[in-house]
Design an enzyme around this catalytic site. Sequence first.
Site, PDB file in Angstrom:
ATOM      1  N   HIS A 168       0.836  -1.195   0.000  1.00  0.00           N
ATOM      2  CA  HIS A 168       0.000   0.000   0.000  1.00  0.00           C
ATOM      3  C   HIS A 168       0.875   1.251   0.000  1.00  0.00           C
ATOM      4  CE1 HIS A 168      -3.359  -2.461   2.045  1.00  0.00           C
ATOM      5  NE2 HIS A 168      -3.829  -2.082   0.874  1.00  0.00           N
ATOM      6  N   CYS A 255      -2.953   0.716   9.680  1.00  0.00           N
ATOM      7  CA  CYS A 255      -4.008  -0.194   9.208  1.00  0.00           C
ATOM      8  C   CYS A 255      -5.034  -0.530  10.277  1.00  0.00           C
ATOM      9  CB  CYS A 255      -3.398  -1.518   8.745  1.00  0.00           C
ATOM     10  SG  CYS A 255      -1.772  -1.404   8.060  1.00  0.00           S
TER      11      CYS A 255
HETATM   12  C1  CIR Z   1      -3.710  -7.440   3.500  1.00  0.00           C
HETATM   13  O1  CIR Z   1      -2.876  -7.973   2.751  1.00  0.00           O
HETATM   14  O2  CIR Z   1      -4.709  -6.870   3.065  1.00  0.00           O
HETATM   15  C2  CIR Z   1      -3.495  -7.519   4.995  1.00  0.00           C
HETATM   16  N1  CIR Z   1      -2.875  -8.745   5.340  1.00  0.00           N
HETATM   17  C3  CIR Z   1      -2.662  -6.357   5.463  1.00  0.00           C
HETATM   18  C4  CIR Z   1      -3.344  -5.036   5.272  1.00  0.00           C
HETATM   19  C5  CIR Z   1      -2.543  -3.896   5.743  1.00  0.00           C
HETATM   20  N2  CIR Z   1      -3.286  -2.692   5.628  1.00  0.00           N
HETATM   21  C6  CIR Z   1      -2.760  -1.503   5.378  1.00  0.00           C
HETATM   22  O3  CIR Z   1      -1.566  -1.389   5.094  1.00  0.00           O
HETATM   23  N3  CIR Z   1      -3.585  -0.470   5.350  1.00  0.00           N
END
Ligand code: CIR
Length: 263
Positions: A168, A255
């Site tokens: 991201h 997140c």
């Molecule tokens: C994913 O791959 O969607 C989750 N395991 C991690 C999400 C992390 N979110 C973020 O950086 N906003």
Amino acid sequence: MSGQSYTFSHALCRTPSQSVVAGLRAEDRGNPRADLFRAEHAAYVAALSATGARVTVLPPSEAFPDSVFIEDPALVLCGQAIVLRPGAASRLGEAADLRGDLQRYCAGVIDLRTDGYVDGGDILCSDHEVMIGLSARTNAAGAADLRPIVEALGYAMRIVETPPEILHFKTESSLLDSETILATPALARSGCFAGYRVIETPAGEQAAANAIRFNDTVFVSAGFDRTAEALDRAGYKVVTLSTTQAALVDGGLSCMSLRYSLA
Ligand code: CIR
């Protein structure tokens, strides 16, 4: 208004599910332990609360292993919750799952109109603009869908590219104050932060770039001492938090909360 992008009266979090052991990850370094994840999450919630914000913690959502990463299915701007469309198939349903809670805890709810994809992790807001990074999870259709909503709320929207090796946009950047961004050297070099002061993470501490400025505090993941020291020297109040279990499933500090203000 200067400071509106890091001054928050509220945050919404979600307790990690037991199913978080099946969370998405680019590289397998072992499953997170749900009990340890919950302990780290509880410390995170307490730390956000300690800045004076009201933090609501939603119950775990077992159907969605990655639902602790509540930043991705929504964006809250001016108190209005925008329901996003996460780009990973296993996460798309998180948005509908969260919608009722957004209605309850935010000032209003706005839906995207088409079938594009946007993850909240790709959205970095400053006082005057919303930067949206195109990535494997966020596409041009999703960004186009978001633009009129963001503009109607009084922000400019700027589309940038998230380098392909980064999950991201905010995996490698965070806002420190109205003029300043913490970013990895690689992302800073891409030129997307022209006009901002950029503090780069020291070599080997790229993972520290996913920090959060929340009211008077900059929260940084524990274990990145040189980043914490650099931010302290730059005059920020720095608090470190353990994110060992989130890191195993590619998550970090930003997140795990939706941060917003209600009038
Ligand atoms: C994913 O791959 O969607 C989750 N395991 C991690 C999400 C992390 N979110 C973020 O950086 N906003």
